[in-house]
Design a protein around this motif. Structure first.
Motif, PDB file in Angstrom:
ATOM      1  N   ARG A  61       0.813  -1.229   0.000  1.00  0.00           N
ATOM      2  CA  ARG A  61       0.000   0.000   0.000  1.00  0.00           C
ATOM      3  C   ARG A  61       0.831   1.257   0.000  1.00  0.00           C
ATOM      4  O   ARG A  61       0.286   2.343  -0.157  1.00  0.00           O
ATOM      5  CB  ARG A  61      -1.025  -0.005   1.121  1.00  0.00           C
ATOM      6  CG  ARG A  61      -0.514   0.073   2.503  1.00  0.00           C
ATOM      7  CD  ARG A  61      -1.755   0.233   3.425  1.00  0.00           C
ATOM      8  NE  ARG A  61      -1.537  -0.398   4.696  1.00  0.00           N
ATOM      9  CZ  ARG A  61      -2.503  -0.910   5.462  1.00  0.00           C
ATOM     10  NH1 ARG A  61      -3.735  -0.865   5.073  1.00  0.00           N
ATOM     11  NH2 ARG A  61      -2.232  -1.451   6.604  1.00  0.00           N
ATOM     12  N   GLN A  62       2.140   1.092   0.160  1.00  0.00           N
ATOM     13  CA  GLN A  62       3.005   2.255  -0.021  1.00  0.00           C
ATOM     14  C   GLN A  62       3.202   2.545  -1.510  1.00  0.00           C
ATOM     15  O   GLN A  62       3.693   3.605  -1.879  1.00  0.00           O
ATOM     16  CB  GLN A  62       4.346   1.997   0.666  1.00  0.00           C
ATOM     17  CG  GLN A  62       5.230   3.209   0.725  1.00  0.00           C
ATOM     18  CD  GLN A  62       6.320   3.085   1.756  1.00  0.00           C
ATOM     19  OE1 GLN A  62       6.180   2.389   2.761  1.00  0.00           O
ATOM     20  NE2 GLN A  62       7.421   3.764   1.516  1.00  0.00           N
ATOM     21  N   ILE A 121       0.592   1.543  -4.055  1.00  0.00           N
ATOM     22  CA  ILE A 121      -0.656   1.645  -4.810  1.00  0.00           C
ATOM     23  C   ILE A 121      -1.842   1.923  -3.897  1.00  0.00           C
ATOM     24  O   ILE A 121      -1.791   1.670  -2.693  1.00  0.00           O
ATOM     25  CB  ILE A 121      -0.936   0.347  -5.614  1.00  0.00           C
ATOM     26  CG1 ILE A 121      -0.758  -0.891  -4.726  1.00  0.00           C
ATOM     27  CG2 ILE A 121      -0.046   0.260  -6.828  1.00  0.00           C
ATOM     28  CD1 ILE A 121      -1.059  -2.199  -5.451  1.00  0.00           C
ATOM     29  N   PRO A 122      -2.937   2.447  -4.487  1.00  0.00           N
ATOM     30  CA  PRO A 122      -4.157   2.677  -3.699  1.00  0.00           C
ATOM     31  C   PRO A 122      -4.757   1.360  -3.216  1.00  0.00           C
ATOM     32  O   PRO A 122      -4.650   0.332  -3.889  1.00  0.00           O
ATOM     33  CB  PRO A 122      -5.092   3.373  -4.692  1.00  0.00           C
ATOM     34  CG  PRO A 122      -4.198   3.944  -5.749  1.00  0.00           C
ATOM     35  CD  PRO A 122      -3.055   2.968  -5.859  1.00  0.00           C
ATOM     36  N   THR A 123      -5.376   1.427  -2.066  1.00  0.00           N
ATOM     37  CA  THR A 123      -5.911   0.214  -1.437  1.00  0.00           C
ATOM     38  C   THR A 123      -7.235   0.521  -0.731  1.00  0.00           C
ATOM     39  O   THR A 123      -7.569   1.674  -0.488  1.00  0.00           O
ATOM     40  CB  THR A 123      -4.923  -0.320  -0.379  1.00  0.00           C
ATOM     41  OG1 THR A 123      -4.655   0.714   0.572  1.00  0.00           O
ATOM     42  CG2 THR A 123      -3.631  -0.786  -1.006  1.00  0.00           C
ATOM     43  N   MET A 181     -19.092   6.173  -5.718  1.00  0.00           N
ATOM     44  CA  MET A 181     -18.346   4.911  -5.803  1.00  0.00           C
ATOM     45  C   MET A 181     -19.193   3.700  -5.415  1.00  0.00           C
ATOM     46  O   MET A 181     -18.666   2.670  -5.008  1.00  0.00           O
ATOM     47  CB  MET A 181     -17.076   4.975  -4.935  1.00  0.00           C
ATOM     48  CG  MET A 181     -16.097   6.029  -5.400  1.00  0.00           C
ATOM     49  SD  MET A 181     -15.426   5.700  -7.060  1.00  0.00           S
ATOM     50  CE  MET A 181     -13.959   4.763  -6.643  1.00  0.00           C
ATOM     51  N   ARG A 185     -11.978   9.892  -8.945  1.00  0.00           N
ATOM     52  CA  ARG A 185     -10.638   9.442  -9.317  1.00  0.00           C
ATOM     53  C   ARG A 185      -9.601  10.431  -8.806  1.00  0.00           C
ATOM     54  O   ARG A 185      -9.794  11.643  -8.880  1.00  0.00           O
ATOM     55  CB  ARG A 185     -10.485   9.375 -10.842  1.00  0.00           C
ATOM     56  CG  ARG A 185     -11.296   8.305 -11.517  1.00  0.00           C
ATOM     57  CD  ARG A 185     -10.979   8.327 -13.021  1.00  0.00           C
ATOM     58  NE  ARG A 185     -12.026   7.699 -13.786  1.00  0.00           N
ATOM     59  CZ  ARG A 185     -12.001   6.414 -14.178  1.00  0.00           C
ATOM     60  NH1 ARG A 185     -10.983   5.656 -13.873  1.00  0.00           N
ATOM     61  NH2 ARG A 185     -13.003   5.915 -14.875  1.00  0.00           N
ATOM     62  N   ARG A 207      -7.027   6.328   1.310  1.00  0.00           N
ATOM     63  CA  ARG A 207      -6.090   5.330   0.788  1.00  0.00           C
ATOM     64  C   ARG A 207      -6.613   4.583  -0.414  1.00  0.00           C
ATOM     65  O   ARG A 207      -5.868   3.838  -1.037  1.00  0.00           O
ATOM     66  CB  ARG A 207      -5.609   4.388   1.870  1.00  0.00           C
ATOM     67  CG  ARG A 207      -6.602   3.473   2.457  1.00  0.00           C
ATOM     68  CD  ARG A 207      -5.836   2.531   3.420  1.00  0.00           C
ATOM     69  NE  ARG A 207      -6.649   2.133   4.522  1.00  0.00           N
ATOM     70  CZ  ARG A 207      -6.163   1.783   5.716  1.00  0.00           C
ATOM     71  NH1 ARG A 207      -4.896   1.828   5.950  1.00  0.00           N
ATOM     72  NH2 ARG A 207      -6.960   1.416   6.673  1.00  0.00           N
ATOM     73  N   GLN A 208      -7.887   4.828  -0.734  1.00  0.00           N
ATOM     74  CA  GLN A 208      -8.388   4.283  -1.990  1.00  0.00           C
ATOM     75  C   GLN A 208      -7.908   5.129  -3.162  1.00  0.00           C
ATOM     76  O   GLN A 208      -8.017   4.718  -4.315  1.00  0.00           O
ATOM     77  CB  GLN A 208      -9.916   4.225  -1.935  1.00  0.00           C
ATOM     78  CG  GLN A 208     -10.515   3.463  -3.078  1.00  0.00           C
ATOM     79  CD  GLN A 208     -11.931   3.021  -2.823  1.00  0.00           C
ATOM     80  OE1 GLN A 208     -12.345   2.821  -1.680  1.00  0.00           O
ATOM     81  NE2 GLN A 208     -12.702   2.883  -3.881  1.00  0.00           N
ATOM     82  N   LEU A 209      -7.387   6.327  -2.863  1.00  0.00           N
ATOM     83  CA  LEU A 209      -6.958   7.238  -3.921  1.00  0.00           C
ATOM     84  C   LEU A 209      -5.447   7.341  -4.053  1.00  0.00           C
ATOM     85  O   LEU A 209      -4.946   7.648  -5.132  1.00  0.00           O
ATOM     86  CB  LEU A 209      -7.553   8.633  -3.663  1.00  0.00           C
ATOM     87  CG  LEU A 209      -9.092   8.690  -3.624  1.00  0.00           C
ATOM     88  CD1 LEU A 209      -9.567  10.075  -3.209  1.00  0.00           C
ATOM     89  CD2 LEU A 209      -9.690   8.312  -4.970  1.00  0.00           C
ATOM     90  N   ILE A 210      -4.716   7.137  -2.962  1.00  0.00           N
ATOM     91  CA  ILE A 210      -3.273   7.374  -2.987  1.00  0.00           C
ATOM     92  C   ILE A 210      -2.531   6.335  -2.155  1.00  0.00           C
ATOM     93  O   ILE A 210      -3.100   5.708  -1.269  1.00  0.00           O
ATOM     94  CB  ILE A 210      -2.916   8.794  -2.467  1.00  0.00           C
ATOM     95  CG1 ILE A 210      -3.634   9.076  -1.145  1.00  0.00           C
ATOM     96  CG2 ILE A 210      -3.241   9.846  -3.491  1.00  0.00           C
ATOM     97  CD1 ILE A 210      -3.306  10.443  -0.564  1.00  0.00           C
ATOM     98  N   PRO A 211      -1.216   6.190  -2.443  1.00  0.00           N
ATOM     99  CA  PRO A 211      -0.403   5.269  -1.642  1.00  0.00           C
ATOM    100  C   PRO A 211      -0.272   5.764  -0.196  1.00  0.00           C
ATOM    101  O   PRO A 211      -0.256   6.967   0.062  1.00  0.00           O
ATOM    102  CB  PRO A 211       0.960   5.293  -2.350  1.00  0.00           C
ATOM    103  CG  PRO A 211       0.683   5.777  -3.727  1.00  0.00           C
ATOM    104  CD  PRO A 211      -0.469   6.736  -3.588  1.00  0.00           C
ATOM    105  N   THR A 212      -0.164   4.816   0.698  1.00  0.00           N
ATOM    106  CA  THR A 212      -0.138   5.148   2.123  1.00  0.00           C
ATOM    107  C   THR A 212       0.819   4.220   2.871  1.00  0.00           C
ATOM    108  O   THR A 212       1.210   3.178   2.366  1.00  0.00           O
ATOM    109  CB  THR A 212      -1.542   4.967   2.743  1.00  0.00           C
ATOM    110  OG1 THR A 212      -2.003   3.633   2.493  1.00  0.00           O
ATOM    111  CG2 THR A 212      -2.535   5.960   2.165  1.00  0.00           C
ATOM    112  N   GLN A 215     -11.281   5.173   8.889  1.00  0.00           N
ATOM    113  CA  GLN A 215     -10.328   6.247   9.151  1.00  0.00           C
ATOM    114  C   GLN A 215     -10.665   7.465   8.291  1.00  0.00           C
ATOM    115  O   GLN A 215     -11.057   7.317   7.134  1.00  0.00           O
ATOM    116  CB  GLN A 215      -8.889   5.802   8.857  1.00  0.00           C
ATOM    117  CG  GLN A 215      -8.336   4.799   9.866  1.00  0.00           C
ATOM    118  CD  GLN A 215      -8.358   3.384   9.351  1.00  0.00           C
ATOM    119  OE1 GLN A 215      -9.152   3.025   8.472  1.00  0.00           O
ATOM    120  NE2 GLN A 215      -7.496   2.548   9.881  1.00  0.00           N
TER     121      GLN A 215
END
Lengths: 423, 423
Positions: free
Chosen positions: A60-61, A63-65, B28, B40, B60-65, B136
């Motif tokens: 997840r670092q 890609i989106p998750t 979504m 998106r 985190r559905q949109l970006i790496p975390t 979260q």
């Protein structure tokens, strides 16, 4: 220069687990990390060896998750009864004559973490590299066994008719290979699809599939499908449905679409509600998702190791956990009984096995069955030995044919050892 | 058409919380979601109202975390003593004469979730839209208070010298505005930087900052900095350090770099080890990260609401939790004492306040102090009332000046009500 023998050519010298320990190599360490220690999604390095030894624990670092929630309840106990006699257990790798020990197999399989449960208690647990008990590792195709199970549950509940065709539930797939495949054919991967899962072939459809889902980077000017569903709608038929078992990841993503349509919930939400929040998991799990929020049902689940073992223990106990019937016993029984063995073939390390509801069934004397994912991800359940093994790994080669020789006989040796030496 | 009065022009009619309820709008939802319901990252819709009412709970559905781990320990109890008398509590919004009730303020502030602790017990908890107790939500600049606290802890431990300049710890910042700023000036945001935080100005440096970190999409052909650290190295001095308090997010990211360098650990790992795993948090937290794995220390933390409240409770209790001194009492005392009030100004809703270690201190009769983030994120700690309020929101307007009038007097009214009506 001496020519290689065929055997040597078959077995290229791979750098060892120790040489590729991601902690020692220092990937992504530093503020900022040195340029040659950076792993970026964009350049594809996250799926390259040895970098994947880091990225399999850090999906997840990159890609989106989405989360698979454990809920807000208490963690279920996983009693500890660790014993130090397993490391010395010996087994003979498939195709070899020299034995290895269980301890040696850890590195031979590029293991990132392994836990052994005996009668529900942790008798062995070991981690390496950058994977930790509180971290999550990609399960790869072990993911499929979760959704095969959920699919079978929906059949058992009457929400899905296993004899109905996919197009009944997802009309968008009418004109694709999936349109006239039955749910049962999907669940057992007995579909006829033009789709190659040969990881060694860069033109195999598996790569287009994961690129569509955003799991791997897309080349500049990419104009292909931009979501899993868009990709599924491009899959053409090849041969007939109902023939031999033919392992193709895309079946699980098609099943995921069916599950999502029938339940009105994402596959991750289904997994959270039906399993993750029911087992007192220690950690949330998570999924890689595509650009419209769909989880990669074929291989995008990431979990902690102990939680993976908890799921194995649920299956060992016929769907019961904490005194409750979490999933129907009939579903577990059906999986353990296995699929059509005459339809199974082509796996030299799995003679006499079968495939049912996206589980691999050994039909050995112990009734062992497995969830399996590339690069060495595994749940191994041995009902006779009352044993569950969960393993995450980052083997340099994708196909499990490369680690089965030092895995399957090791699991069986541990099972025999635990049966002969109960504590 | 009648011309608007200045007051009307200042207060554009905003669609209501109910009209923009993200669950009702169905973002979504669907398999796949209809095209006009897809959010998106690439098109920036995740930061647009009303879409942000969904995306603030789905970062985190949109970006790496990266994860901030709660560890594998037990969840700390948060006893429940809910009472139904708070909803009717009345208060007068700042600048108004007509009172509102606490219940009405919920929607007026576009609240996604709010919890009130009194003497450590949950007396009120309410969620709306797509935010859930097990989910979260982005904390925005509430994040800063976590790192101001950690920075102050490192000073108290002697790992950081508050009078030393930033370049001592991060030589890469030598030739930037930060080079000759002291750690204390960073912690209290009394630096002279050419950096605008005006969210209404598309050319403000805050946008370049978050684009560098990958928090917002980059325009085609983007050639600017590609990580937070690269951006920090472009920040120029404007005026002198040590002057008035001037709120600039980039100070916290510079502090984050210092913390990472001094501890040899990511800021998320620091937060996990020092706070998250120490408080029996219910959920992992997570951070947005840039392309080299650095967390957005200035505003990228996402947490569950109750865990945010647990941190507030830690601060209310002088750094104690579960009978242990988790962070030094002197650090909490220093924050509660506040900063230089004569250096504070420009916030019409915060007269007489000050800023210390990245906390906002009211200096009111109750000694209330706050962590604050744009769009209505807040921890409000009222020591005299033994009360902690944690709130997540998705107000259409970024600046808290837009929700303070219906928030700050409401918090104070609840504090007075709880003091007058103990149970």
């Amino acid at each position: 220069m001496t020519a290689l023998t065929p055997a040597q050519a078959q077995a290229p010298a791979l750098p060892s687990a120790e040489q590729t320990d991601p902690a020692k190599l220092g990937w992504m360490v530093g503020s900022p990390p040195p340029p040659d220690k950076v792993i970026r999604f964009e350049d594809g390095s996250g799926y390259r060896f040895p970098q994947l030894r880091w990225s399999f624990s850090h999906q997840r670092q990159l890609i989106p998750t989405t989360n698979v929630s454990r809920g807000v309840g208490a963690v279920s106990p996983l009693p500890r009864a660790e014993r130090n006699d397993l490391d010395a257990v010996r087994f003979t790798p498939l195709g070899k004559t020299e034995p290895l020990t269980w301890a040696q197999a850890f590195d031979a399989n590029y293991t990132d973490g392994i836990v052994v449960l005996h009668k529900g208690r942790v008798v062995y647990e070991r981690y390496a590299g950058v994977f930790r008990p509180e971290g999550q590792h990609i399960a790869m195709s072990v993911t499929k066994s979760f959704f095969g199970t959920i699919g079978a549950i929906l059949v058992a509940e009457g929400q899905l008719d296993e004899n109905a065709v996919v197009a009944k539930y997802v009309p968008e797939l009418q004109d694709t290979a999936f349109g006239d495949a039955t749910i049962r054919q999907l669940l057992d991967m007995r579909t006829g699809l033009k789709y190659s899962e040969n990881y060694a072939d860069p033109n195999a459809e598996i790569w287009a599939h994961v690129r569509a889902g955003g799991v791997l980077p897309r080349p500049p000017g990419y104009s292909g499908p931009k979501s899993f569903y868009e990709f599924l709608q491009t899959v053409k038929k090849e041969g007939e449905h109902g023939g031999p078992f033919t392992y193709k990841t895309v079946n699980t993503d098609a099943l995921g679409w069916v599950i999502r349509r029938v339940t009105g919930k994402g596959v991750g939400q289904n997994l959270g509600e039906r399993i993750w929040s029911q087992l007192g998991m220690e950690q949330d799990a998570y999924f890689s998702v595509d650009s419209v929020g769909n989880e990669f049902a074929g291989g995008g689940l990431n979990t902690s190791l102990r939680d993976l073992a908890r799921f194995g223990e649920l299956m060992r106990n016929g769907g019961q956990a904490g005194g409750r019937q979490v999933i129907p016993k009939a579903v577990v029984d059906d999986i353990r009984k296995g699929g059509d063995r005459s339809a199974f073939g082509g796996y030299p390390t799995l003679p006499g096995w079968s495939y049912r509801n996206m589980w691999w069934v050994s039909h050995n004397a112990h009734g062992a069955f497995m969830a399996r994912g590339v690069h060495g991800q595994a749940i191994y359940i041995d009902p006779a030995a009352e044993m569950v093994i969960a393993r995450y790994a980052s083997h340099p080669l994708a196909g499990n044919v490369n680690n089965d020789p030092t895995s399957l006989p090791a699991y069986h040796a541990i099972a025999l050892h635990l049966m002969a030496n109960p504590r």
